[in-house]
Design an enzyme around this catalytic site. Structure first.
Site, short mmCIF file in Angstrom:
data_model
loop_
_atom_site.label_atom_id
_atom_site.label_comp_id
_atom_site.label_asym_id
_atom_site.label_seq_id
_atom_site.Cartn_x
_atom_site.Cartn_y
_atom_site.Cartn_z
N GLU A 99 0.86 -1.20 0.02
CA GLU A 99 -0.09 0.03 0.01
C GLU A 99 0.80 1.15 -0.07
O GLU A 99 0.87 2.16 0.95
CB GLU A 99 -0.89 0.00 1.03
N GLU A 154 -5.63 -8.45 1.04
CA GLU A 154 -6.10 -7.83 2.21
C GLU A 154 -7.65 -7.57 2.08
O GLU A 154 -8.10 -6.87 1.25
CB GLU A 154 -5.46 -6.59 2.91
#
Length: 452
Positions: free
Chosen positions: A176, A363
């Protein structure tokens, strides 16, 4: 493509195919503890967490879930829950206390033990090289704003590949980048706490260069059968209204949150946004070729959607998010809207890039207040969240969109960065006073689902 009525799809493991990967995700700093044990150096979070008011309740990660000492028991729980893939990250400063140079053999030995025990228990290790815990020694030299980080990161990646590449078959270069550059180098709410475009723009460009350098390094050093990927956070973006200025604002936010990092590595360049115009001074001759890499897979990470409206007074982007709490919609403990269709739309959006070969949902999960009653945690909201999101994954797969795996965030309740220990995402409850583990109803549901 014609969309399938989700109610017509029975949720069962067979629906996803025999090759679909079922896993759970974690991060070193959030679970390991042992922040200064066995030669580990300081990370930016070791320093940031000492600053007053930065972490909820004054919490810190020094012990966290004590995974450093309890990894065997936790991996046993992964096996017990029928989970076949375990995503975890390497702590850069545990391997290289100063970020570069001197190698800490104790750190390498530790991750070798974790990897070997995973394999012994029939759990496949999926390793993330960088999950936000930059060595503090490198931050003192500018961190992600210093172009030298490309060399630092390449050296670190080389060490990871040489130390663990004979057994780890799935690698993620970075986690991320939108979050650690935005929260850490623009808003200052995450480590190292820097703010402004003067920090954000070089951090973004250098992160892209590092993703590519990391990918190239792994491909050079590891067997051809090794799968190399990287992961991106994303939120489904919708305009507040059909007014042209709200629609345009939503497109700008989508470009910033969902397209900023993926498109350069696909050879499409940075999105055209006025906020990014200052990036030009950080792009040097030859950079264009070093922004592109053909990853074997992309990790998509989705939790919610965002509603966006035009805002004259928001600098740079002239857009703002309409908070879920103001929209009278169900929310998690993070204040995020519970919107299962978001994961379908993001799979559709990433499938629109023809350059992407394979997609894993690396995720997906939710935080809700968990109450322990007589040693039992009936977290019905989390279990329902997982089922509803998986129904949307099944919908995407049925509609022909590429998706090859699903990893729950997260295994155990843990240190959630600036939110400390307040939000609980785990499918296993942790009593942070005693380190007692208790499988929640959501964890048992996942085990039963995978055991079918």
């Amino acid at each position: 493509m014609k969309s399938t009525n989700i109610q017509d799809i029975p949720l069962n493991k067979q629906l996803f195919g025999d090759d679909f990967v079922w896993g759970v995700s974690t991060a070193a700093l959030q679970i390991e503890g042992a922040h200064d044990a066995d030669g580990k150096g300081e990370s930016v979070w070791d320093v940031f967490s000492t600053k007053k008011g930065k972490i909820f309740g004054g919490h810190h990660h020094h012990i966290a879930c004590d995974f450093y000492n309890r990894y065997e028991a936790d991996i046993d729980l992964i096996k017990q829950l029928n989970i076949k893939a375990f995503r975890f990250s390497i702590s850069w400063s545990r391997l290289l206390p100063d970020g570069t140079g001197r190698v800490n053999q104790a750190g390498i030995d530790y991750y070798n033990r974790v990897i070997d025990y995973c394999l012994q228990q029939g759990v496949e290790p999926w390793v993330t090289i960088y999950h936000w815990d930059l060595p503090h020694a490198l931050e003192l030299q500018g961190g992600w704003t210093n172009r030298a980080i490309v060399d630092w990161f390449t050296n670190y990646t080389t060490l990871c590949a040489q130390s663990f590449g004979d057994r780890v078959k799935h690698w993620m270069v970075m986690n991320e980048p939108t979050v650690f550059t935005g929260a850490g180098y623009f808003f200052g709410i995450h480590a190292p706490g820097k703010t402004g475009l003067k920090n954000f723009l070089p951090a973004v460009h250098h992160a892209v260069l590092c993703m590519v350098a990391g990918g190239k390094t792994l491909r050079k050093l590891l067997p051809k059968t090794t799968q190399i990927g990287t992961t991106f956070s994303c939120s489904y973006i919708e305009p507040y209204s059909n007014k042209p200025r709200d629609v345009a604002a939503a497109k700008r936010v989508d470009a910033l949150l969902n397209r900023l990092f993926i498109e350069p590595i696909l050879g499409m360049g940075y999105p055209e946004l006025s906020v990014l115009k200052g990036m030009e001074k950080y792009i040097l001759p030859g950079d264009e070729a070093n922004l592109i890499f053909d990853f074997d897979f992309i990790g998509v990470q989705n939790y919610t959607r965002e509603i966006v409206k035009y805002s004259l007074f928001t600098p740079y982007i002239h857009a703002k998010l309409v908070k879920a709490e103001k929209r009278n919609v169900p929310t998690t403990a993070m204040g995020w809207e519970v919107y299962p269709e978001s994961i379908y739309h993001m799979l559709k959006q990433f499938n629109a890039y023809p350059q992407i070969k394979k997609i894993y949902l690396t995720e997906s999960g939710s935080a809700f207040p968990d109450e322990v009653v007589d040693g039992v945690i009936n977290d019905t909201k989390r279990a329902q969240y997982l089922q509803d999101f998986l129904q949307q994954v099944a919908r995407a797969k049925s509609d022909g969109y590429e998706v090859s795996g699903y990893f729950i965030w997260t295994l155990t309740d843990n240190f959630e960065w600036a939110e400390g220990y307040n939000p609980r995402f785990g499918i296993i409850h942790v009593d942070f006073e005693t380190q007692q583990r208790t499988v929640k109803a959501s964890g048992q549901w996942y085990a039963d689902f995978l055991g079918d």
